[in-house]
Scaffold this active site. Structure first.
Site, short mmCIF file in Angstrom:
data_model
loop_
_atom_site.label_atom_id
_atom_site.label_comp_id
_atom_site.label_asym_id
_atom_site.label_seq_id
_atom_site.Cartn_x
_atom_site.Cartn_y
_atom_site.Cartn_z
CE1 TYR A 28 -3.26 -2.80 0.25
CE2 TYR A 28 -3.73 -2.18 2.50
CZ TYR A 28 -3.98 -2.97 1.41
OH TYR A 28 -4.96 -3.94 1.48
N PRO A 68 -16.22 -4.34 1.34
CG PRO A 68 -16.56 -3.86 3.60
CD PRO A 68 -15.49 -3.91 2.55
N GLY A 70 -17.17 -1.10 -3.52
CA GLY A 70 -16.40 -0.10 -4.23
C GLY A 70 -17.16 1.19 -4.47
N GLY A 71 -18.21 1.44 -3.68
CA GLY A 71 -18.96 2.68 -3.83
C GLY A 71 -20.35 2.48 -4.40
N GLY A 116 -24.14 4.82 -2.73
CA GLY A 116 -24.75 5.94 -3.40
C GLY A 116 -23.73 6.84 -4.07
CE LYS A 117 -16.37 7.25 -5.34
NZ LYS A 117 -15.10 6.53 -5.01
#
Length: 217
Positions: free
Chosen positions: A48, A203, A206-207, A211-212
């Protein structure tokens, strides 16, 4: 934490964006908020932000000794951390270097949960499991687990560990949400059979489930 005696909160704080989308100040604020809410489980990985995420988590642990004493810290090794042919994989050579580097970046003497970030078809599973057993016995890690393994990977690793008298894995970290449910067919039953805990990543889809993203976007 799986079939171990260590207690973790239901929500784990993932740190993949630390050092990339989230700068250090933002990352500290996220960890502070998580700790205040009662969370005690932080997950990172050496890959990361090419080690920066581990460094940020390590600096936070150093400056928050009260929270650090309660925090269960997980990280991962497997993916390339250099350009050399042995700078990746699950060999004893690479994992030895990767684990020592993660300990240094995190500023700790022991990692609570060390996870194999993905399967390595080139390294004999016995080599990986013996290294992990040695790392537990040496006090460098408390437990180990896997990430992104298939059902037969899990079953094979668990059976070899038990037959050989090695420390057994306690967790699997799979991709799982309401949209990605493939693990329900074989991976979840394999983990249940082995007594391993599940630590789903992404979980919230990925959006898509937050509601992204909108239907007309």
């Amino acid at each position: 934490l799986g079939n171990s005696g260590t207690i973790v909160t239901a929500w784990c704080l993932g740190t993949m964006t630390f050092g990339a989308e989230a700068d250090e100040a933002t990352s500290f604020a996220l960890m502070d908020t998580y700790a205040r809410a009662g969370g005690n489980f932080i997950d990172t990985a050496d890959v990361y932000s090419t080690g920066v995420s581990e460094q940020i988590v390590g600096r936070w642990l150093k400056t928050r000794p009260t929270e650090a004493r309660q925090m269960v810290v997980a990280t991962k090794g497997r993916f390339p951390m250099g350009l050399g042919p042995n700078d990746l994989g699950l060999s004893r050579r690479h994992l030895g270097d990767a684990l020592d580097a993660s300990l240094k970046r995190l500023g700790v003497e022991r990692i609570d949960l060390y996870q194999m970030h993905a399967w390595d078809a080139l390294t004999p599973i016995e080599e990986t499991l013996r290294f992990l057993d040695d790392a537990v016995r040496a006090g460098k890690i408390a437990y180990y687990g896997f990430s992104n393994y298939l059902g037969w990977h899990i079953t094979k690793a668990v059976q070899i560990a038990r037959f050989s008298g090695f420390t057994a894995p306690v967790t699997l970290q799979p991709h799982y949400n309401l949209l990605v449910r493939d693990i329900e067919h074989e991976i979840v039953p394999a983990c249940l059979d082995a007594g391993m805990g599940l630590l789903p990543w992404s979980p919230l889809g990925g959006g898509w489930l937050t509601g992204k993203y909108k239907r007309d976007a």
